[in-house]
Design a protein around this motif. Structure first.
Motif, PDB file in Angstrom:
ATOM      1  N   MET A 150       0.428  -1.581   0.102  1.00 41.89           N
ATOM      2  CA  MET A 150      -0.003   0.275  -0.158  1.00 41.89           C
ATOM      3  C   MET A 150       0.822   1.398  -0.010  1.00 41.89           C
ATOM      4  SD  MET A 150      -2.711   1.245   3.055  1.00 41.89           S
ATOM      5  CE  MET A 150      -1.494   0.542   4.498  1.00 41.89           C
ATOM      6  N   THR A 151       0.785   2.126  -1.265  1.00 36.15           N
ATOM      7  CA  THR A 151       1.727   3.265  -1.015  1.00 36.15           C
ATOM      8  C   THR A 151       0.985   4.505  -0.421  1.00 36.15           C
ATOM      9  OG1 THR A 151       1.528   3.272  -3.687  1.00 36.15           O
ATOM     10  CG2 THR A 151       3.197   2.720  -3.083  1.00 36.15           C
ATOM     11  N   LEU A 152      -0.787   4.509  -1.095  1.00 38.02           N
ATOM     12  CA  LEU A 152      -1.163   5.711  -0.694  1.00 38.02           C
ATOM     13  C   LEU A 152      -2.514   5.251   0.528  1.00 38.02           C
ATOM     14  CD1 LEU A 152      -0.857   7.060  -3.608  1.00 38.02           C
ATOM     15  CD2 LEU A 152      -3.009   7.522  -4.137  1.00 38.02           C
ATOM     16  N   ALA A 153      -2.465   6.069   1.072  1.00 44.55           N
ATOM     17  CA  ALA A 153      -3.897   6.232   1.878  1.00 44.55           C
ATOM     18  C   ALA A 153      -4.003   7.627   2.056  1.00 44.55           C
ATOM     19  CB  ALA A 153      -3.487   5.888   3.264  1.00 44.55           C
ATOM     20  N   ALA A 154      -5.250   8.560   2.399  1.00 44.06           N
ATOM     21  CA  ALA A 154      -5.970   9.563   2.529  1.00 44.06           C
ATOM     22  C   ALA A 154      -6.775   9.254   3.970  1.00 44.06           C
ATOM     23  CB  ALA A 154      -7.480   8.983   1.808  1.00 44.06           C
ATOM     24  N   VAL A 155      -6.416  10.597   4.409  1.00 45.16           N
ATOM     25  CA  VAL A 155      -7.088  11.700   5.337  1.00 45.16           C
ATOM     26  C   VAL A 155      -7.831  13.158   4.604  1.00 45.16           C
ATOM     27  CG1 VAL A 155      -6.514  12.503   7.147  1.00 45.16           C
ATOM     28  CG2 VAL A 155      -5.871  10.538   7.026  1.00 45.16           C
ATOM     29  N   THR A 156      -9.512  12.924   5.212  1.00 46.19           N
ATOM     30  CA  THR A 156      -9.786  14.193   4.886  1.00 46.19           C
ATOM     31  C   THR A 156     -10.438  14.594   5.988  1.00 46.19           C
ATOM     32  OG1 THR A 156     -12.349  13.220   4.818  1.00 46.19           O
ATOM     33  CG2 THR A 156     -10.617  13.029   2.595  1.00 46.19           C
ATOM     34  N   LEU A 157     -10.572  16.026   6.668  1.00 44.63           N
ATOM     35  CA  LEU A 157     -11.234  16.710   7.919  1.00 44.63           C
ATOM     36  C   LEU A 157     -11.174  18.066   7.127  1.00 44.63           C
ATOM     37  CD1 LEU A 157      -7.370  17.707   9.373  1.00 44.63           C
ATOM     38  CD2 LEU A 157      -8.023  17.324   7.039  1.00 44.63           C
ATOM     39  N   SER A 158     -12.786  18.600   7.492  1.00 44.87           N
ATOM     40  CA  SER A 158     -12.673  19.496   7.531  1.00 44.87           C
ATOM     41  C   SER A 158     -11.492  21.058   8.245  1.00 44.87           C
ATOM     42  CB  SER A 158     -13.856  19.690   8.205  1.00 44.87           C
ATOM     43  OG  SER A 158     -15.263  19.129   7.575  1.00 44.87           O
ATOM     44  N   HIS A 159     -11.410  22.485   8.013  1.00 49.46           N
ATOM     45  CA  HIS A 159     -10.934  23.501   8.279  1.00 49.46           C
ATOM     46  C   HIS A 159     -12.121  24.248   9.174  1.00 49.46           C
ATOM     47  CE1 HIS A 159     -10.528  24.864   4.589  1.00 49.46           C
ATOM     48  NE2 HIS A 159     -11.261  25.951   5.445  1.00 49.46           N
ATOM     49  N   SER A 160     -12.118  24.677  10.644  1.00 48.85           N
ATOM     50  CA  SER A 160     -12.217  26.213  10.443  1.00 48.85           C
ATOM     51  C   SER A 160     -11.425  26.807  11.410  1.00 48.85           C
ATOM     52  CB  SER A 160     -14.106  26.044  11.116  1.00 48.85           C
ATOM     53  OG  SER A 160     -13.861  27.324  11.479  1.00 48.85           O
ATOM     54  N   PRO A 161     -11.554  28.096  10.818  1.00 46.62           N
ATOM     55  CA  PRO A 161     -10.388  29.261  11.875  1.00 46.62           C
ATOM     56  C   PRO A 161     -11.079  29.515  13.444  1.00 46.62           C
ATOM     57  CG  PRO A 161     -11.286  29.900  10.455  1.00 46.62           C
ATOM     58  CD  PRO A 161     -11.721  28.797   9.491  1.00 46.62           C
ATOM     59  N   LEU A 162     -12.522  29.029  13.234  1.00 49.46           N
ATOM     60  CA  LEU A 162     -12.988  29.269  14.470  1.00 49.46           C
ATOM     61  C   LEU A 162     -13.074  28.997  15.317  1.00 49.46           C
ATOM     62  CD1 LEU A 162     -16.618  30.545  12.852  1.00 49.46           C
ATOM     63  CD2 LEU A 162     -14.624  31.862  13.102  1.00 49.46           C
ATOM     64  N   MET A 163     -12.307  27.586  15.123  1.00 44.11           N
ATOM     65  CA  MET A 163     -12.191  26.582  16.733  1.00 44.11           C
ATOM     66  C   MET A 163     -11.243  27.020  17.416  1.00 44.11           C
ATOM     67  SD  MET A 163     -11.201  23.343  14.052  1.00 44.11           S
ATOM     68  CE  MET A 163     -10.161  22.133  15.696  1.00 44.11           C
ATOM     69  N   ASP A 164     -10.032  28.301  16.468  1.00 41.55           N
ATOM     70  CA  ASP A 164      -8.935  28.700  18.090  1.00 41.55           C
ATOM     71  C   ASP A 164      -9.729  29.605  18.801  1.00 41.55           C
ATOM     72  OD1 ASP A 164      -7.474  26.776  17.402  1.00 41.55           O
ATOM     73  OD2 ASP A 164      -6.922  27.719  16.064  1.00 41.55           O
ATOM     74  N   PHE A 165     -11.346  30.097  18.299  1.00 44.10           N
ATOM     75  CA  PHE A 165     -12.347  31.386  18.592  1.00 44.10           C
ATOM     76  C   PHE A 165     -13.220  31.321  19.389  1.00 44.10           C
ATOM     77  CE2 PHE A 165      -9.300  32.512  15.067  1.00 44.10           C
ATOM     78  CZ  PHE A 165      -8.407  34.032  15.727  1.00 44.10           C
ATOM     79  N   SER A 166     -13.981  30.227  19.148  1.00 39.83           N
ATOM     80  CA  SER A 166     -15.362  30.096  19.635  1.00 39.83           C
ATOM     81  C   SER A 166     -15.603  28.476  20.382  1.00 39.83           C
ATOM     82  CB  SER A 166     -15.939  30.407  18.514  1.00 39.83           C
ATOM     83  OG  SER A 166     -16.404  31.530  18.365  1.00 39.83           O
TER      84      SER A 166
END
Ligand SMILES: O=C(O)/C=C/c1cccc(O)c1O
Ligand SMILES: [Fe+2]
Length: 313
Positions: free
Chosen positions: A1-17
């Motif tokens: 196996m040479t490839l694997a995948a991760v997907t994730l949302s981002h939100s800059p508000l994580m550090d503010f709310s």
């Protein structure tokens, strides 16, 4: 196996709310699962599909896709600022192979990236200089957008090129599902806002930057308090999209038009293009299984928030 995948949302508000009880703990647990998955896979290099929010890519020259052979993080929303550790050689080889496959990407020797690229590197690896990265920009905000099919084909071309590197490559997609933070649009914009979207937005003063960020942070707080100034999240749409990504037949998404994304899931739902590209890349290495999948709608962060990991059988 040479490839694997991760997907994730981002939100800059994580550090503010601070969202409701337990939400941050559940998100952190999903991030920890993703980090454990990555540790077990032990990647040599990361191909990171990310969007931009009118910080590095503006209407003076807006490519649908761009491979960065070098990149600078701008440091918005208190994220890391400075030189991103980019694998110049891997980026060059991938760019050549993708062009050779008939996908017209741009290349950059100085790509400016914002929280859309930096937050996943900080969450998954602890910083922008911990693992060599090939950053791949996908336009997810500036209309007109090309068909989803082209994103799938880009992902597949990158997957084949990455698979031929003979290295362990983690593909990461960074972007929310349904969400509609208050980003301006060129159509109908005032002359000042239009100028920012065309070129001046690349060089905001500290005060302009702070005002811009405050507007988005306040929109998140208002949404969480029930005052709807942004389009609502759409968990049914999000779950349907996650099911299709997990199911393996990504051609189903070819029929999803850009207009239908915006109408059903908000103007920034196009960020799901990064997940589509990541799964399309993985699919080139054979049938795959989702290893972990987290989803929650988080109004405080203006995000249909997902974290998934997947590997080939
Ligand atoms: O203000 C911006 O540039 C973007 C903010 C944002 C907010 C919520 C979810 C996202 O994916 C964002 O990029
Ligand atoms: Fe975003």
């Amino acid at each position: 196996m040479t490839l694997a995948a991760v997907t994730l949302s981002h939100s800059p508000l994580m550090d503010f709310s601070e969202p409701g009880p337990g939400v941050r703990d559940r998100v952190e647990a999903a991030f920890a699962d993703a980090r454990a998955f990555i540790e077990a896979f032990a990647p040599d290099v990361v191909v990171l599909f990310g969007p931009d929010h009118y910080n590095g890519f503006l209407y003076d020259l807006m490519p649908p896709f761009c491979v960065g052979r070098a990149a600078q993080a701008i440091g918005d929303y208190r994220t890391a600022k400075g030189t991103v550790l980019v694998d110049h050689d891997a980026a060059a080889v991938i760019a050549e192979k993708v062009l050779d496959a008939g996908i017209d990407i741009a290349i950059s020797e100085s790509m400016y990236v914002d929280h859309g690229f930096v937050q996943p590197l900080q969450v998954l690896f602890g910083g922008i200089d911990r693992i060599p990265v090939v950053p791949v920009f996908i336009n997810c905000v500036a209309v007109p957008l090309g068909p989803v099919r082209r994103v799938r084909l880009l992902g597949e071309a990158i997957g084949r090129a990455a698979g031929a590197l003979n290295r362990r490559v983690l593909v990461v997609g960074s972007g929310g599902l349904s969400h509609d933070p208050p980003l301006p649009m060129l159509a109908g914009a005032s002359p000042e806002v239009a100028a920012r979207l065309i070129s001046t937005g690349r060089h905001l003063t500290p005060q302009q930057r702070a005002d811009r960020e405050r507007r988005v942070i306040e929109a998140g707080r208002a949404y969480a308090a029930g005052r709807l100034t942004v389009a609502p999240l759409n968990p049914e749409w999000d779950r349907r999209l996650l099911d299709i990504l997990a199911g393996g037949d990504l051609t189903e998404l070819d029929a999803w038009t850009p207009d239908s994304f915006a109408a059903q899931a908000g103007h920034s739902s196009h960020e799901a293009r990064t997940s589509i590209a990541a799964y399309a890349a993985l699919s080139t290495q054979g049938p795959y299984d989702t290893v972990s999948s987290f989803y929650e709608e988080i109004p405080d962060w203006i995000a249909g928030f997902a974290v998934t990991t997947a590997q080939t059988r």
